[in-house]
Design an enzyme around this catalytic site. Structure first.
Site, mmCIF file in Angstrom:
data_model
loop_
_atom_site.group_PDB
_atom_site.id
_atom_site.type_symbol
_atom_site.label_atom_id
_atom_site.label_comp_id
_atom_site.label_asym_id
_atom_site.label_seq_id
_atom_site.Cartn_x
_atom_site.Cartn_y
_atom_site.Cartn_z
ATOM 1 N N GLU A 96 0.844 -1.188 0.000
ATOM 2 C CA GLU A 96 0.000 0.000 0.000
ATOM 3 C C GLU A 96 0.885 1.246 0.000
ATOM 4 O O GLU A 96 1.896 1.311 0.703
ATOM 5 C CB GLU A 96 -0.882 -0.001 1.253
ATOM 6 N N LYS A 195 -10.076 -0.383 -0.814
ATOM 7 C CA LYS A 195 -9.987 -0.462 0.644
ATOM 8 C C LYS A 195 -11.289 -0.015 1.300
ATOM 9 O O LYS A 195 -11.864 1.010 0.941
ATOM 10 C CB LYS A 195 -8.826 0.410 1.123
ATOM 11 N N CYS A 228 -4.449 -3.262 4.432
ATOM 12 C CA CYS A 228 -4.123 -2.674 5.729
ATOM 13 C C CYS A 228 -5.214 -2.862 6.775
ATOM 14 O O CYS A 228 -5.472 -3.975 7.209
ATOM 15 C CB CYS A 228 -3.769 -1.195 5.540
#
Length: 543
Positions: A96, A195, A228
């Protein structure tokens, strides 16, 4: 096995980065696990070869546009892809924010002019085949690199999406997403994942409903993807596993570690172990971010590294096919073997590393008990004496107990690392994004006897050494969630190997017909230099 392949640029020799065409030193950490004892009669591959990149963004301090910054890092990506291909890697994963770093102009006008239009995989676009200018240069060049090197490539980038046909579209008609893009061996875009749980990214949008994204490969494995913060939440992380039944996960992150429990490699290893899935984890590398690895579920880490300093490293490992018999593979799967690192970085603890990870201030409100020998007894010789410390904790819907048998080689002094038992069930804030319910029961090393020093790595030069002979942790919880994971770590911020501990969870039905989880975690052999060991319930959902 670990191999270091080095080459040096002739320009800009002051830049402390690794692997660069222009100005970096190449350091590729090659960790290859070789299967042994697999039945020769079973023809066909039983593994694939993966690479994850711990990447340090190049040129983030230069006064160049975001587009030029991305292209400068594409230069580096192309070299890394080429090097991986020479080793016959099947799939390479970048982290990321690798192309952009985390410090850039975040005004909407600037972002709309610089971010990337990403076609849907359903459009079957191969960017390098399009006329120049028909696709963003980042996509065109990465697509071409995947094609030239015949390798699957996963990158993360900042996407802009024209939402003019949607009712909730901003005035400038763009939504911005934090997005993973996957290219196959021909350079075709085969997957896109946005995300869901943003962390300090107010300019960006989260897809609603939450996206689930998978892709198939020509080597017989189907992958899911997470970015993440997503890994800490039931939707999408648990939902991805339950709805698709994938056993191989791509995880890109710019993980902001919080010591002693929520550090990158510890969470990666614990999540892979609990979910019993393969995890390819690639993390952005800065002074405050880092830690990447490749994990094989309950088989443990194939490679897991928190780097010694800022720079780029590439980690490689053979990964077992879950489509085969997992149990048979486990029996034949030896632990990875590492070659010693160069003498200037060998055996460095986190306290000696050039990184600046943060400590978890939520420890201050937890129930805790320090490991202390009885002050009312006189010990002529304390070396070899085994002490016992316990901590019991109970709140509605949650009970825990922790017991540790331990010894020290000499009496404590002001420089000696000190250990504390911790237990907690309740709300914890996460970076201003909101609060979520967590639970924890475990043990952690502190720099000294004060609780404020917990999360700071102890002084490893102390002559006082604490050995943990037995650690037994039990949790009874009526919070029926899959989000309990084992966290282990040593002073190098690397997880304990699987032969050193065990973790189990069982859902039971009580006599009053209520359900609860029983969780157990224990150390199987004496260990020292342990930073953290415990069971951690990650958020699962916002309060």
């Amino acid at each position: 096995m670990t191999f270091l392949l080095c080459c040096k640029s002739t320009k800009d020799m002051k830049r402390p980065c690794i692997i660069s065409i222009l100005a970096l030193i190449v350091v590729i950490t090659l960790s290859i696990v070789i299967f042994s004892g697999i039945d020769e009669e079973n023809s066909g591959p039983k593994e694939y070869f993966a690479a994850v990149v711990e990447y340090h963004t190049v040129g983030e301090d230069d006064r160049i546009s975001l587009r030029d910054l991305m292209l400068k890092n594409v230069d580096e990506y192309e070299l890394l892809i080429k090097n991986a291909s020479r080793l016959n890697v099947d799939i390479i994963v970048f982290p990321e924010a690798g192309l952009t770093g985390i410090y850039f102009n975040r005004s909407r006008l600037y972002l709309s002019a610089n971010l990337v239009d990403v076609p849907s995989p359903h459009q079957h676009v191969t960017p390098w085949k399009l006329p120049r200018g028909a696709s963003h240069e980042v996509l065109r060049r990465i697509s071409h690199a995947a094609h030239l090197n015949k390798i699957y490539v996963v990158i993360n980038l900042l996407e802009k999406f024209n939402c003019s046909l949607q009712s909730d579209c901003p005035v400038d008609e763009f939504l911005f997403y934090n997005t993973n893009v996957v290219f196959d061996r021909q350079g075709l875009i085969i997957a896109r994942y946005r995300k869901s749980h943003l962390f300090r990214e107010p300019e960006f949008s989260a897809p609603r409903p939450t996206e689930i994204s998978t892709f198939k490969t020509d080597f017989g494995v189907t992958f899911g993807m997470l970015i993440c913060f997503d890994i800490l939440f039931e939707d999408p992380a648990i939902r991805l596993l339950q709805e698709t039944h994938v056993k191989d996960i791509i995880f890109t992150s710019a993980w902001y570690s919080k010591l002693p429990f929520l550090y990158a490699v510890g969470v990666q290893a614990g999540w892979s172990y609990t979910m019993d899935v393969n995890l390819l984890a690639s993390t952005l590398n800065t002074k405050r971010h880092g830690g990447s690895g490749i994990y094989a579920g309950k088989n443990g880490a194939r490679v897991a590294v928190t780097p010694n300093e800022v720079g780029t490293q590439v980690h490689f490992a053979k990964v077992p096919f879950w489509s085969e018999s997992p149990k048979a593979l486990r029996r034949s799967y030896p632990p990875p073997v590492k070659r010693d690192l160069p003498s200037n970085s060998k055996n460095q603890s986190y306290s000696q590393k050039k990184l600046q990870f943060s400590r978890d201030y939520s420890l201050l409100k937890m129930s805790t008990k320090i490991l202390e020998y009885p002050s009312d007894q006189i010990y002529e010789k304390i070396d070899g004496v085994v002490f016992k410390t316990e901590l019991n904790y109970s709140v509605p819907n949650f009970e825990s107990s922790a017991s540790v048998r331990w010894s020290i080689n000499k009496k404590f002094d002001s420089w000696a690392p000190r250990y504390r038992l911790f237990s907690f069930f309740g709300d914890r804030p996460f970076g201003g994004e909101g609060t979520a319910t967590i639970a924890i029961c475990g043990i952690a090393a502190c720099r000294n006897e004060s609780i404020e020093s917990c999360g700071l790595i102890p002084n490893i030069d102390s002559s006082v050494k604490t050995t943990l002979h037995d650690v037994i942790i039990n949790i009874n919880s009526k919070i029926l969630t899959e989000d309990y994971i084992p966290i282990t770590g040593d002073f190098n911020l690397e997880p304990l190997t699987i032969e050193k501990f065990q973790f189990s969870k069982q859902r039971i039905r009580n006599s009053d017909n209520s359900a609860e989880y029983k969780l157990n975690m224990s150390i199987l052999q004496p260990v020292d230099n342990v930073l953290s060991f415990g069971i951690y319930k990650v958020p699962g959902k916002w309060n």
